[in-house]
Design a protein around this motif. Structure first.
Motif, mmCIF file in Angstrom:
data_model
loop_
_atom_site.group_PDB
_atom_site.id
_atom_site.type_symbol
_atom_site.label_atom_id
_atom_site.label_comp_id
_atom_site.label_asym_id
_atom_site.label_seq_id
_atom_site.Cartn_x
_atom_site.Cartn_y
_atom_site.Cartn_z
ATOM 1 N N ILE A 4 -6.618 -2.134 3.868
ATOM 2 C CA ILE A 4 -6.000 -1.540 4.766
ATOM 3 C C ILE A 4 -7.768 -1.030 5.460
ATOM 4 N N GLN A 5 -8.815 -0.696 5.375
ATOM 5 C CA GLN A 5 -9.972 -0.834 5.740
ATOM 6 C C GLN A 5 -10.439 -1.420 6.787
ATOM 7 N N PHE A 6 -9.630 -2.838 5.573
ATOM 8 C CA PHE A 6 -10.651 -4.238 7.206
ATOM 9 C C PHE A 6 -9.349 -4.013 7.680
ATOM 10 N N SER A 7 -9.617 -3.910 8.954
ATOM 11 C CA SER A 7 -8.538 -3.669 10.202
ATOM 12 C C SER A 7 -8.043 -5.277 10.983
ATOM 13 N N THR A 8 -6.847 -4.724 11.594
ATOM 14 C CA THR A 8 -6.456 -6.358 12.415
ATOM 15 C C THR A 8 -7.122 -6.913 13.210
ATOM 16 N N ALA A 9 -7.710 -6.119 13.466
ATOM 17 C CA ALA A 9 -9.461 -6.594 14.557
ATOM 18 C C ALA A 9 -9.608 -7.203 14.305
ATOM 19 N N ARG A 10 -10.580 -7.330 12.412
ATOM 20 C CA ARG A 10 -11.090 -8.318 11.853
ATOM 21 C C ARG A 10 -11.174 -9.417 11.483
ATOM 22 N N PHE A 11 -9.852 -9.143 10.799
ATOM 23 C CA PHE A 11 -8.907 -10.708 10.399
ATOM 24 C C PHE A 11 -8.948 -11.093 11.787
ATOM 25 N N LYS A 40 -5.626 -20.588 5.025
ATOM 26 C CA LYS A 40 -4.525 -20.390 4.450
ATOM 27 C C LYS A 40 -4.463 -19.174 3.639
ATOM 28 N N THR A 41 -6.185 -19.305 3.303
ATOM 29 C CA THR A 41 -6.473 -17.664 2.461
ATOM 30 C C THR A 41 -6.273 -16.853 2.977
ATOM 31 N N LEU A 42 -6.973 -16.365 3.934
ATOM 32 C CA LEU A 42 -6.805 -15.070 4.784
ATOM 33 C C LEU A 42 -5.194 -15.307 5.604
ATOM 34 N N LEU A 43 -4.405 -16.297 5.908
ATOM 35 C CA LEU A 43 -3.623 -15.834 5.987
ATOM 36 C C LEU A 43 -2.038 -15.145 4.829
ATOM 37 N N GLU A 44 -2.914 -15.036 3.736
ATOM 38 C CA GLU A 44 -2.145 -14.786 2.573
ATOM 39 C C GLU A 44 -2.299 -13.684 2.081
ATOM 40 N N VAL A 45 -3.879 -13.401 2.168
ATOM 41 C CA VAL A 45 -4.503 -11.659 2.505
ATOM 42 C C VAL A 45 -3.851 -11.062 3.091
ATOM 43 N N LEU A 46 -4.506 -12.017 4.652
ATOM 44 C CA LEU A 46 -2.855 -10.299 5.935
ATOM 45 C C LEU A 46 -2.016 -10.451 5.027
ATOM 46 N N SER A 47 -0.955 -11.032 4.896
ATOM 47 C CA SER A 47 0.280 -10.929 4.735
ATOM 48 C C SER A 47 0.842 -9.843 3.335
ATOM 49 N N LYS A 48 -0.152 -10.173 2.244
ATOM 50 C CA LYS A 48 -0.315 -9.117 1.337
ATOM 51 C C LYS A 48 -0.652 -7.665 2.177
ATOM 52 N N ARG A 49 -1.231 -8.217 2.963
ATOM 53 C CA ARG A 49 -2.200 -6.143 3.804
ATOM 54 C C ARG A 49 -0.763 -5.846 4.862
ATOM 55 N N SER A 50 -0.101 -6.697 4.713
ATOM 56 C CA SER A 50 0.860 -6.350 5.856
ATOM 57 C C SER A 50 1.732 -6.139 5.750
ATOM 58 N N LEU A 51 2.481 -6.141 4.012
ATOM 59 C CA LEU A 51 3.971 -5.381 3.334
ATOM 60 C C LEU A 51 3.273 -4.127 2.698
ATOM 61 N N VAL A 52 2.325 -3.517 2.684
ATOM 62 C CA VAL A 52 2.016 -2.229 1.882
ATOM 63 C C VAL A 52 2.943 -1.141 3.219
ATOM 64 N N SER A 53 2.887 -1.697 4.519
ATOM 65 C CA SER A 53 3.770 -0.913 5.212
ATOM 66 C C SER A 53 4.583 -0.947 6.232
ATOM 67 N N GLU A 54 5.249 -0.506 6.575
ATOM 68 C CA GLU A 54 5.750 -1.357 7.809
ATOM 69 C C GLU A 54 5.908 -1.511 9.227
ATOM 70 N N GLU A 55 4.534 0.227 9.743
ATOM 71 C CA GLU A 55 3.108 -0.472 10.581
ATOM 72 C C GLU A 55 2.330 -0.756 10.756
ATOM 73 N N LEU A 56 2.298 -1.815 9.647
ATOM 74 C CA LEU A 56 1.111 -3.020 8.961
ATOM 75 C C LEU A 56 1.769 -4.132 10.203
ATOM 76 N N SER A 57 2.675 -4.244 9.270
ATOM 77 C CA SER A 57 3.756 -5.053 9.141
ATOM 78 C C SER A 57 4.470 -5.757 10.933
ATOM 79 N N GLN A 58 4.524 -4.462 11.225
ATOM 80 C CA GLN A 58 4.589 -4.886 12.767
ATOM 81 C C GLN A 58 2.970 -5.197 13.610
ATOM 82 N N GLU A 59 1.590 -4.530 13.815
ATOM 83 C CA GLU A 59 0.762 -4.299 13.997
ATOM 84 C C GLU A 59 0.249 -6.251 13.720
#
Length: 327
Positions: free
Chosen positions: A64-71, A88-107
């Motif tokens: 989560i410390q790696f912000s969405t803007a940096r992604f 593809k690797t970045l998208l997989e890491v991003l999808s794993k991060r987005s599943l932490v919370s609903e707010e991150l998923s929407q962001e």
């Protein structure tokens, strides 16, 4: 190695933060490369520590410390250079991060909808990147599937990736990839999805004299309706039916394709579409051998005639001096 030329004589600030991500465009190209590598190394280090196979006290919350803007910066940098594996690797890491919370998923979904990765790949005519994005899927905790890159998602002016592909020349592979998504949305929306002007991709293709795109979509629609596969050979079509139910006696489980009896199949069986044999030229081999033998004899005679001959008299005889007598 693609970045080696840009890394020479470069300077890079020591601190990596979200402010530098927003100011990345102001940096020199060499500094942008180093900034990208620094961000990528930090992300991969945290992502590797979060894998279940590694015993570590680091949890998914570290990502989560790696912000969405940096992604966003990493995805744009990789997408513009057609690095499919890294994207593809970045998208997989991003999808794993987005599943932490609903707010991150929407962001995350809002960020992906803003940068339009699929539209960028279509404009560059990168078929591999288009295929990767269209086929990318996120498995949600409830085992449902989410496809974040849809072929009918509207961009600026209501233009979807289908509209962009229809207006580009020599982009049949792009249209084929967009209409081959798992949900078959691109194939179903080719005639129905409209931009802000009320124009469909089919009309775009007609305006740009890209009628082959409409023929490709029409052929795929017929194949889906009839459960068949169409193979195009020299502007001719061969249809191969796919049986839905395999026979009970087929122990191997392989469903054989039944070729429909048609004129094209008869041509194939007769061997008319086989690879043509090389031409033998104007002369057959026996004639060439005879000519080579005659040429060899002529060369030997010429060498013999030009040589110095000695008779019993001991004088040297030359054919050039025959008209002038002895020297």
């Amino acid at each position: 190695r693609n970045l080696e030329a840009e890394l020479e004589d470069s300077r890079f600030p020591d601190v990596s933060s979200d402010d530098q991500v927003h100011d990345a465009r102001r940096l020199k190209p060499r500094d942008q490369v180093l900034h990208f590598l620094n961000e990528l190394g930090w992300l991969f280090q945290k992502a590797a520590a979060c894998t279940p196979s590694i015993e570590s006290d680091v949890s998914d919350s570290e990502l989560i410390q790696f912000s969405t803007a940096r992604f966003r910066h990493l995805l744009l940098f990789s997408n513009e250079r057609d690095w499919c594996s890294l994207t593809k690797t970045l998208l997989e890491v991003l999808s794993k991060r987005s599943l932490v919370s609903e707010e991150l998923s929407q962001e995350t979904l809002e960020m992906l909808s803003e940068i339009h990765l699929l539209n960028r790949a279509v404009k560059r005519k990168s078929s591999h990147m288009v295929h990767l994005l269209v086929q990318f899927v996120v498995i949600c905790p409830d085992n449902s599937k989410l496809y974040p890159f849809l072929p009918n998602y509207p961009g600026p002016g209501g233009l979807t990736p289908l509209h962009l592909a229809a207006s580009i020349d020599d982009a049949e592979d792009i249209v084929d990839a967009l209409t081959d998504d798992p949900q078959q949305i691109g194939l179903s929306c080719w005639h129905s999805v409209l931009d802000d002007e009320g124009i469909s991709p089919e009309v775009y293709a007609k305006f740009r004299n890209n009628g082959s795109y409409n023929e490709l979509v029409a052929r795929k629609l017929v194949d889906r309706k009839n459960s068949q596969v169409t193979i195009v050979l020299n502007k001719g079509e061969i249809h191969m039916d796919q049986p839905e139910n395999a026979g009970a006696n087929n122990s191997s489980g392989i469903q054989a394709l039944e070729i429909r009896s048609c004129s094209q199949c008869a041509i194939l069986e007769s061997g008319l579409l086989r690879r043509p044999m090389r031409s033998r030229g104007l002369l057959a081999r026996p004639y060439i051998h005879s000519m080579l033998a005659i040429a060899a004899v002529c060369v030997c005679v010429c060498v013999f005639m030009r040589a110095l001959l000695r008779f019993n008299s001991g004088r040297t005889f030359k054919w050039e001096r025959l008209d002038f007598g002895p020297t």
